[in-house]
Design an enzyme around this catalytic site. Structure first.
Site, short mmCIF file in Angstrom:
data_model
loop_
_atom_site.label_atom_id
_atom_site.label_comp_id
_atom_site.label_asym_id
_atom_site.label_seq_id
_atom_site.Cartn_x
_atom_site.Cartn_y
_atom_site.Cartn_z
N ASN A 71 2.21 -4.47 -3.48
CA ASN A 71 0.89 -4.96 -3.28
C ASN A 71 0.08 -3.64 -3.06
O ASN A 71 0.41 -2.61 -1.98
CB ASN A 71 0.67 -5.86 -2.33
CG ASN A 71 -0.56 -6.51 -2.11
OD1 ASN A 71 -1.04 -7.16 -3.01
ND2 ASN A 71 -1.10 -6.59 -0.75
N GLU B 224 -6.09 -10.56 -2.28
CA GLU B 224 -6.73 -10.37 -0.91
C GLU B 224 -8.26 -10.27 -1.29
O GLU B 224 -9.01 -9.51 -0.82
CB GLU B 224 -6.32 -9.14 -0.17
CG GLU B 224 -4.91 -9.19 0.42
CD GLU B 224 -4.45 -7.97 1.07
OE1 GLU B 224 -5.33 -7.17 1.47
OE2 GLU B 224 -3.39 -7.58 1.13
N ASP C 249 -11.85 -10.34 -1.71
CA ASP C 249 -13.35 -10.66 -0.78
C ASP C 249 -14.22 -9.61 -1.55
O ASP C 249 -13.92 -8.68 -2.30
CB ASP C 249 -13.28 -10.41 0.53
CG ASP C 249 -12.59 -9.21 1.03
OD1 ASP C 249 -12.55 -8.29 0.42
OD2 ASP C 249 -11.80 -9.19 2.25
N HIS D 145 -10.18 -6.05 -2.86
CA HIS D 145 -11.40 -5.98 -1.81
C HIS D 145 -12.61 -5.34 -2.28
O HIS D 145 -12.53 -4.09 -2.54
CB HIS D 145 -10.82 -5.17 -0.56
CG HIS D 145 -9.82 -5.92 0.26
ND1 HIS D 145 -9.94 -7.31 0.90
CD2 HIS D 145 -8.61 -5.59 0.40
CE1 HIS D 145 -8.65 -7.34 1.38
NE2 HIS D 145 -8.02 -6.46 1.28
N GLU E 131 0.73 -1.51 0.05
CA GLU E 131 -0.09 -0.14 0.10
C GLU E 131 0.77 1.25 0.06
O GLU E 131 0.48 2.01 0.75
CB GLU E 131 -1.01 -0.02 1.12
CG GLU E 131 -1.95 -1.25 0.97
CD GLU E 131 -3.01 -1.63 2.40
OE1 GLU E 131 -2.78 -0.52 3.17
OE2 GLU E 131 -3.60 -2.38 2.45
O1 G3I Z 1 -4.42 -9.43 18.19
C1 G3I Z 1 -5.09 -8.39 18.82
C2 G3I Z 1 -5.98 -9.01 20.01
O2 G3I Z 1 -5.08 -9.28 20.95
C3 G3I Z 1 -7.04 -8.02 20.47
O3 G3I Z 1 -7.61 -8.52 21.69
C4 G3I Z 1 -7.97 -7.53 19.36
C5 G3I Z 1 -8.86 -6.81 19.85
O4 G3I Z 1 -9.46 -5.69 18.58
O5 G3I Z 1 -7.27 -7.23 18.30
C6 G3I Z 1 -6.52 -8.14 17.88
O6 G3I Z 1 -5.65 -7.43 16.84
C7 G3I Z 1 -6.40 -7.40 15.57
C8 G3I Z 1 -5.66 -7.88 14.40
O7 G3I Z 1 -6.46 -7.74 13.35
C9 G3I Z 1 -5.81 -9.59 14.58
O8 G3I Z 1 -6.98 -10.12 14.74
C10 G3I Z 1 -6.41 -5.67 15.14
O9 G3I Z 1 -7.31 -4.99 16.17
C11 G3I Z 1 -7.20 -5.59 13.92
O10 G3I Z 1 -6.94 -4.18 13.41
C12 G3I Z 1 -6.14 -6.33 12.89
O11 G3I Z 1 -6.85 -6.31 11.54
C13 G3I Z 1 -6.34 -6.67 10.46
C14 G3I Z 1 -6.26 -5.53 9.73
O12 G3I Z 1 -5.32 -5.96 8.10
C15 G3I Z 1 -5.30 -4.25 9.90
O13 G3I Z 1 -5.21 -3.16 9.04
C16 G3I Z 1 -7.07 -7.63 9.94
O14 G3I Z 1 -7.31 -8.87 10.85
C17 G3I Z 1 -6.50 -8.12 8.77
O15 G3I Z 1 -7.31 -8.97 7.83
C18 G3I Z 1 -6.16 -6.97 7.68
O16 G3I Z 1 -5.57 -7.09 6.41
C19 G3I Z 1 -5.30 -5.94 5.42
C20 G3I Z 1 -4.02 -6.53 4.86
O17 G3I Z 1 -2.99 -6.84 5.62
C21 G3I Z 1 -3.68 -5.49 3.87
N1 G3I Z 1 -4.84 -5.14 2.85
C22 G3I Z 1 -6.01 -4.92 3.59
C23 G3I Z 1 -6.55 -5.85 4.45
C24 G3I Z 1 -7.74 -5.80 5.12
O18 G3I Z 1 -7.55 -4.52 6.15
#
Ligand code: G3I
Length: 444
Positions: A194, A258, A260, A230, A153
């Site tokens: 990416n 990615e 969806d 996405h 990004e």
């Molecule tokens: O691990 C913590 C956990 O300990 C806590 O209890 C919980 C509370 O909210 O948060 C957890 O972390 C989360 C993490 O995912 C793991 O589940 C974060 O809050 C959450 O913000 C994070 O989101 C991820 C996101 O990227 C962050 O930008 C998504 O899972 C993930 O699928 C997403 O993936 C991104 C790609 O990397 C890049 N392109 C876009 C895509 C979608 O946003």
């Protein structure tokens, strides 16, 4: 890795397509994809890789991407202190199941530890920290990660360089440095840039195109461009294939990284049917571009998708429901990947049922089913009544009776029945004494 037309893929294609034992509905997606020379991957959550989730991830997908476990904030939360547990779990799983790995991601403005994001950096200091991080992470997985999203990004919506801590401190040069460090750490890994909202033609993808051109002109070791995809229900960009192709013509691989397709909840049959079409369209676009290395879905089950958290009221974005049942989107991918169904013939089978009966009369219904693989274009059903029954009235077919022989013929509007489809006609008739069904129906 450039996968088209490998010997293995050709053999598998022969097994699936020509010998014909596996239909799109039966074969796992990973096998169907292999046969077409691409990989079919999914993002996974390492902590969930047990039970049915793990079984489906292993059976259906030929590539895995850790959804979060390889991001900078996960592996180096404190400067110089690396934590590999989560990333190792995904890579070990992939190796145990013969899967490729997409490493995601080395340099990104998000999910950065605060010591990087909020640090006060001279350009040299930040460059050194970044290249150390890349060198350490890629080096740890040398030979075990097939594709790396080296830089994630990097662009704004208008195609200009994002003013992340990296962009603001180092300008565009950080991208070239990250790729060079990655290549030095694992010369065999395929190195990608990416981004999202670059899927169709437009200002942002133009910016990405120009960036890749510049990197190639500078001799930067970049092998591929990832398109996150996405997408919103019903909004697959019409220029997706053309866009992928123009990047491929620059001499790099492309991949859908990615995918969806989100919808406003609740999901309905109509929305799920549109989603099936959307997944199929993206799959076909990748297949149509020779240098499209593969397609990854961003979570394969609705219980493991980022969408509901980030877009309240939306969801159902993946190919499996929350209980790990395949949705129509799964069939959309499978059918797009699947061996081409050999043409024809149509088949015809008819089933007779008495729906209601009263003294001296009854209502019957016949279902005409196309059991073949080509459309049925016109049908006729005949039967013999064993006990003197007589048809008095019919609907949805032209019905005549001569003696004991009944002949029912399609009408103008229901003669064509698609492969696997059916149509129904009904009639009233009289009976006396007994009303046994005809022993056989002939459908032609
Ligand atoms: O691990 C913590 C956990 O300990 C806590 O209890 C919980 C509370 O909210 O948060 C957890 O972390 C989360 C993490 O995912 C793991 O589940 C974060 O809050 C959450 O913000 C994070 O989101 C991820 C996101 O990227 C962050 O930008 C998504 O899972 C993930 O699928 C997403 O993936 C991104 C790609 O990397 C890049 N392109 C876009 C895509 C979608 O946003």
């Amino acid at each position: 890795m450039f996968r088209r037309l490998t010997a293995g893929a050709a053999l598998l294609a022969a097994a699936l397509g020509l010998a014909g034992p596996a239909s799109a509905a039966e074969a796992p997606l990973r096998d169907l994809a292999d046969a077409r020379g691409i990989y079919l991957g999914t993002a996974v959550t390492g902590g969930r890789l047990t039970g049915g989730y793990a079984d489906t991830a292993a059976a259906q997908f030929g590539s895995v991407t850790p959804g979060n476990e390889m991001k900078w904030g996960s592996v180096e939360p404190v400067r110089g202190q690396f934590s590999w547990t989560g990333a190792d779990r995904v890579v070990d799983f992939a190796e145990a199941h013969g899967q490729e790995v997409r490493g995601h991601t080395l340099v990104w403005h998000s999910q950065l530890p605060s010591w990087v994001e909020n640090g006060t950096w001279t350009p040299d200091a930040l460059r050194a920290v970044m290249t150390d991080h890349v060198t350490t992470e890629v080096g740890r997985y040398k030979g075990r990660v097939d594709h790396w999203d080296v830089v994630n990004e990097p662009l704004n919506e208008d195609g200009t360089l994002r003013r992340s801590v990296f962009g603001a401190t180092l300008g565009e040069s950080y991208i070239a440095d990250a790729f060079r460090a990655a290549r030095a750490a694992d010369p065999a890994a395929r190195l990608y840039v990416n981004d999202y909202s670059t899927d169709g033609l437009g200002a942002k993808s133009d910016g990405m195109y120009a960036l890749v051109e510049r990197l190639l002109a500078q001799g930067v070791p970049i092998d591929g461009v990832g398109f996150q995809a996405h997408l919103i229900l019903g909004q697959v960009p019409s220029t997706l294939e053309a866009n992928l192709r123009r990047f491929a013509e620059l001499g790099v691989d492309v991949a859908i990284t990615e995918l969806d397709v989100r919808m406003t909840l609740p999901a309905t049959d109509a929305k799920l049917a549109q989603q099936k079409a959307d997944y199929a369209a993206v799959t076909r676009a990748c297949l149509a571009v020779t240098r499209c290395a593969g397609l990854t879905v961003w979570g394969f089950t609705d219980s493991d998708s980022w969408i509901p958290d980030f877009f309240p009221g939306q969801g159902a974005a993946t190919p499996y429901d929350e209980s790990l049942n395949p949705k129509p989107a799964y069939a959309g991918i499978a059918e797009a990947l699947g061996p081409v169904t050999p043409p024809g013939p149509a088949g015809c089978a008819a089933a007779y049922a008495v729906q209601s009966q009263w003294g001296g009369g009854f209502t019957g219904q016949v279902t005409v089913r196309n059991t073949g693989t080509a459309p049925l274009t016109g049908w006729k059903v005949t039967w013999e009544y064993p006990a003197g029954q007589r048809v008095t009235q019919a609907w949805n077919a032209g019905v005549t009776q001569t003696g004991t022989t009944v002949t029912a013929t399609h009408l103008a509007y229901n003669g064509t029945v698609p492969a696997g489809g059916s149509t129904v006609f009904g009639f009233n008739a009289s009976w006396t004494g007994a009303n046994p069904p005809p022993p056989t129906l002939t459908c032609s």
